[in-house]
Scaffold this active site. Structure first.
Site, short mmCIF file in Angstrom:
data_model
loop_
_atom_site.label_atom_id
_atom_site.label_comp_id
_atom_site.label_asym_id
_atom_site.label_seq_id
_atom_site.Cartn_x
_atom_site.Cartn_y
_atom_site.Cartn_z
N GLN A 171 2.14 -34.06 63.14
CA GLN A 171 1.46 -33.34 64.30
C GLN A 171 0.59 -34.34 65.04
O GLN A 171 0.17 -34.23 66.20
CB GLN A 171 0.27 -32.12 63.53
CG GLN A 171 1.24 -31.26 63.00
CD GLN A 171 0.49 -30.19 61.93
OE1 GLN A 171 -0.86 -30.41 62.05
NE2 GLN A 171 1.03 -29.15 61.24
N ASP A 325 5.44 -30.61 52.16
CA ASP A 325 5.06 -29.08 52.04
C ASP A 325 5.81 -28.67 50.88
O ASP A 325 5.62 -27.34 50.46
CB ASP A 325 5.71 -28.60 53.26
CG ASP A 325 4.92 -28.87 54.83
OD1 ASP A 325 3.93 -29.08 54.47
OD2 ASP A 325 5.36 -28.60 55.88
N ARG A 398 2.95 -21.28 51.19
CA ARG A 398 3.78 -21.91 50.21
C ARG A 398 3.21 -21.94 48.89
O ARG A 398 4.11 -21.96 48.00
CB ARG A 398 3.79 -23.47 50.85
CG ARG A 398 4.43 -23.63 52.14
CD ARG A 398 4.87 -24.67 52.56
NE ARG A 398 5.05 -25.21 53.99
CZ ARG A 398 6.16 -24.79 54.85
NH1 ARG A 398 6.93 -23.97 54.35
NH2 ARG A 398 6.03 -24.98 56.15
C1 S3P Z 1 4.03 -30.31 60.49
C2 S3P Z 1 3.84 -31.54 60.02
C3 S3P Z 1 3.18 -31.46 58.75
C4 S3P Z 1 3.63 -30.41 57.98
C5 S3P Z 1 3.45 -28.90 58.49
C6 S3P Z 1 4.20 -28.91 59.80
C7 S3P Z 1 4.76 -30.36 62.03
O1 S3P Z 1 1.81 -31.51 58.83
O2 S3P Z 1 2.74 -30.42 56.64
O3 S3P Z 1 3.65 -27.91 57.89
O4 S3P Z 1 5.44 -29.25 62.30
O5 S3P Z 1 4.57 -31.07 62.59
P1 S3P Z 1 1.00 -33.14 58.97
O6 S3P Z 1 1.36 -33.56 60.59
O7 S3P Z 1 -0.35 -32.90 59.05
O8 S3P Z 1 1.59 -34.20 58.19
#
Ligand code: S3P
Length: 442
Positions: A171, A325, A398
């Protein structure tokens, strides 16, 4: 409040084929990046889940013309890189991906926007995007000095930066790549682990210049990335792969319930997402990857899983990033495995929808699991005889699904409370599991 009741141990095997709903991460990106495109794209197998509806709402509020052709088919008329100033607060619902990616998209727009969401999202850490976006020149205000939502993003002229991410977060990486589209000069990122790469794939397919290279990181394979500012993005027609993170619950369920054999169709098998597959196989699971192909620039396959005896495993480093996840449901698998399973390097679990170390440990213990929390993960001693009781999903999709899977192997009846939030990522989970023969219902 909706509950799911399961009857486990000695129950009927899971058998048959199932089509896994569209990938949540890619559905968000299809909408948000689609809003920035200079034309219209058609998106199939979109995930009609609560989190993705938040992205649909905000894309429309920023000027994209989003037409819902069916629950899983969208036509997205992009607004181009210059978005429209929304006339209200943008409600990101319960979706961290929506809020963090938006912060990056808005950092280069010449107007101010307030980003908020429900109580769970307003507890999630935002400094990880706010700090580097400020370094790029954006003005961002928020609760607790910008650490917590609501956030006010006042966009403006941005400069490219060279930035080392403190966490291997897709993210954060995505937010900075999106801001980098608007910056003066290139933006270079150093990511300490193999965080999912859907944004890079999609931006490249839309014509942006994104370069990626492997980089060493302490104990892990890191990633270097550079994005060059863009004048426009081309629209991208897309068929979204099935979500590996949703398939994960069925992979574990069919592994644990004796006599099961299930084929999951059209599942995304991007290697930045399939850490659980590697971990389950290392534990002795029987999972075959069949009919490999591609959809929307992503690798897909059918996954055949048969019940198997498991042994404990140690998970850390890259594997944990690639399975982040899936760690609650890995914990469920570990309760039935012979020996110890140790998950380390997973402190990020503590800042997900819930503190997933604390909630997973608390609820699996109620069922009789021998599991202990660690600052950066958990330790499970298996196998344990689980006994059905009432457990709590804590508003975390989840966790709730992982507990339903545990209920399929616990003796007697397990009642998982708070299952309405499963629709954040996997609408139809209960029906799909029941269709495969899962003993669900009163
Ligand atoms: C996601 C990135 C992950 C993941 C989340 C979705 C994404 O989080 O845990 O469910 O769609 O980019 P982080 O970027 O905080 O690791």
């Amino acid at each position: 409040m909706s509950d799911i009741r399961t009857r486990g141990a000695g129950g009927s095997p899971l058998r048959g084929r199932a089509v896994i709903p569209g990938d949540k991460s890619i559905s968000h990106r299809a909408l948000l990046l689609g809003a920035l495109a200079g034309g219209t794209a058609r998106v199939s197998n979109f995930l009609p889940a609560g989190d993705c509806r938040a992205s649909r709402r905000v894309a429309a509020a920023l000027g994209a013309d989003v037409e819902v052709l069916s629950p899983t088919e969208l036509r997205i008329g992009g607004r181009g890189l210059a978005l429209r100033e929304p006339d209200d607060v943008l409600d990101c619902g319960r979706s961290g991906t929506t809020m963090r990616l938006l912060a990056g998209m808005l950092a280069g727009q010449p107007f101010a926007v307030v980003l908020s969401g429900d109580a769970q999202l307003r507890r999630r850490p935002m400094a990880r995007v706010v700090e580097p976006l400020r370094l790029m020149g954006a003005t961002i205000l928020g609760r607790d000095g910008g650490r917590l939502p609501p956030l006010t993003v006042q966009g403006g002229a941005l400069r490219g930066i060279d930035y080392r991410l403190p966490v291997a977060s897709a993210q954060v990486k995505s937010a900075l790549l999106l801001a980098g589209l608007y910056a003066r000069g290139p933006t270079t990122l150093h990511v300490p682990g193999p965080a999912r790469d859907h944004t890079e794939r999609m931006l490249s397919a839309m014509g942006a210049e994104v370069e990626a290279w492997p980089e060493p990181a302490p104990g892990r394979g890191g990633q270097g990335l550079r994005i060059t500012p863009a004048a426009s993005l081309a629209p991208l027609d897309l068929t979204i792969p099935g979500d590996f993170s949703s398939a994960a619950f069925l992979l574990v369920a069919a592994t644990l319930v004796p006599g099961s054999e299930v084929v999951l169709e059209g599942v995304g098998v991007n290697p930045t997402r399939t850490g659980l597959l590697d971990l389950l196989r290392a534990m002795g699971a029987q999972i075959d990857v069949l009919d490999e192909g591609s959809a929307g620039g992503e690798p897909i396959a059918d996954l055949r899983v048969r019940a198997a005896e498991l042994a404990g495993v140690e998970a850390g480093g890259d594997l944990v990033v690639r399975a982040i996840d899936e760690l609650p449901v890995l914990a469920v698998a570990a309760t039935q495995a012979h020996g110890e399973t140790l998950v380390r390097d997973a402190a990020e679990l503590r800042v997900k929808e819930t503190d997933r170390v604390a909630t997973t440990v608390q609820e699996l213990r109620r069922l009789g699991a021998a599991i202990e929390a660690r600052p950066d993960g958990f330790l499970v001693h298996g196998p344990a005889r689980l006994r059905g009781v009432a457990v709590e999903g804590h508003g975390d999709h989840r966790l709730a699904m992982a507990l339903v899977v545990a209920g399929l192997v616990a003796e007697g009846e397990t009642q998982v409370r708070g299952c309405e939030w499963i629709a954040d990522s996997f609408p139809g989970f209960e029906a799909l599991l029941a269709g495969l023969g899962g003993r669900i219902g009163p």
